[in-house]
Design an enzyme around this catalytic site. Sequence first.
Site, PDB file in Angstrom:
ATOM      1  N   LEU A  12      69.372  49.118  42.919  1.00  0.00           N
ATOM      2  CA  LEU A  12      69.316  47.796  42.300  1.00  0.00           C
ATOM      3  C   LEU A  12      67.892  47.456  41.876  1.00  0.00           C
ATOM      4  O   LEU A  12      66.943  47.664  42.644  1.00  0.00           O
ATOM      5  CB  LEU A  12      69.821  46.727  43.274  1.00  0.00           C
ATOM      6  N   ASP A  13      67.761  46.955  40.675  1.00  0.00           N
ATOM      7  CA  ASP A  13      66.507  46.336  40.251  1.00  0.00           C
ATOM      8  C   ASP A  13      66.385  45.003  40.990  1.00  0.00           C
ATOM      9  O   ASP A  13      67.382  44.452  41.474  1.00  0.00           O
ATOM     10  CB  ASP A  13      66.548  46.124  38.733  1.00  0.00           C
ATOM     11  N   LYS A  14      65.171  44.483  41.087  1.00  0.00           N
ATOM     12  CA  LYS A  14      64.982  43.219  41.807  1.00  0.00           C
ATOM     13  C   LYS A  14      65.032  42.015  40.867  1.00  0.00           C
ATOM     14  O   LYS A  14      65.964  41.219  40.908  1.00  0.00           O
ATOM     15  CB  LYS A  14      63.651  43.220  42.562  1.00  0.00           C
TER      16      LYS A  14
ATOM     17  N   ALA B 202      71.760  49.394  38.599  1.00  0.00           N
ATOM     18  CA  ALA B 202      72.007  48.097  37.972  1.00  0.00           C
ATOM     19  C   ALA B 202      70.675  47.399  37.739  1.00  0.00           C
ATOM     20  O   ALA B 202      69.861  47.291  38.665  1.00  0.00           O
ATOM     21  CB  ALA B 202      72.912  47.231  38.844  1.00  0.00           C
TER      22      ALA B 202
END
Length: 451
Positions: free
Chosen positions: A146-148, A314
């Site tokens: 996951l991107d932040k 994502a």
Amino acid sequence: LTGESRPVPVEVGAQVWAGTVLVDGAVEVEVTGAGEDTVLGRMAEELRSAADRGVKPTSTDRIAPWFTAATLTAAAAAFAGWWWVAGGHRALEVAISVLVVACPCALALSRPLAAAAGLGAAARRGLLMRSADALLAMGDVDLVVLDKTGTVTEGALDVVSASDADLRVAAALERFSTHPVALAIVREAVARRIPLPAASDVAETPGDGVRGVVDGRRWRIRSGGADVVVLEGEDGHRGLIRLGDRLRTDSRAAVRRLEGLGVTISLLTGDSREVAARIAGASGIHDVQAEVGPREKGARVRAFRQAGRRVLFAGDGLNDGPAIAAADVGVAMGGGAASSVLAADGVLAVPSVGPLAAGIVAARAARAAMRLNQLRSIAYNVIAVSLALAGWVNPLVAAVLMPLSSAMVVRGAGGVERRVAAWERSERSVTAGSPGVRATGAAPSSRERAA
């Protein structure tokens, strides 16, 4: 471009990327690369390379030639055998029965019908997949990266803690500034319904802060380090306003649901280690990789895949495009950068990563339904063709039996939605049975503050 949630100071000699945004002040740059030599140019090339992947043959593609050959061979053998036993008329009748009762359409429909049911189940929950192949690939995912900023978090600076008195003065000084910190302070003051006094003699100096007069007293706002703004008064008053990238309200629950499916979660961000660690702790993610540059994200995803992991990535930012394209399944936030959306296998139509878990469940349910339908189709064909070979099925009965196998496949595909709905009910019951816990580091919403 690099994924930070807050502005990053730039000093003389620092490297800056074409494509980033200058928030305030002025900067003189020396061009060291142009066109394809820029970070954006190299990212575009990586997107083109990663997107040029071949289509894998499906199990139906592999079975179909053998099925056709077996059916034709069985019909020819039936004709020859019955010709020898009962003559040409009976031989022709049996051969026709074999060809009619055999149902390749049930086998051919097993995959697209199950995949369509899975696509529909995922779409109803906010995940729009580009193709059946993309959805079914989610069933094999064992690592979700996951991107932040803008994915796990809301992607905008917000005030995490500040007194009303400090916020009143700070918002008055920052009211007409377009700096992201100023916008966050003013937005929070408005959310708390704090009346703002007039400010005079306001001066904003890039890199130094804001000075001005409020209520007849001189004030100064300056940076106090990462995620902290200091409000200083001429009388010695010193107030702290803490800011942060707010965690999405359901990110922690989404991480828990993904882990419940046996999936490992990793946070991959270009932001600082301190900020990344805070968000990871608040969302329940244990593996954190921070300060990862725009081009490195795609390389990290490829390294995961080379290590044997099946990766879903994502993200929403411009810098997430190569990673999205390099993953086994790439998903973009619907409100993210156009390059990410265009490169993605799927798009989250809601501002949440929650639908990812439902998408994995739908993919697994679709694959299970597809396999079951294929087994049913093969079993039907073996039994029906055997009966026809034995002369126990005439062409009229064969014509009636043949569509029944297709109906069986259609009914099997309907089980996909039922399985996803059953999973949702079990998740709701678990949530209802557990005590409410606020994630550490997550700022309260304006509605919660008002309460």
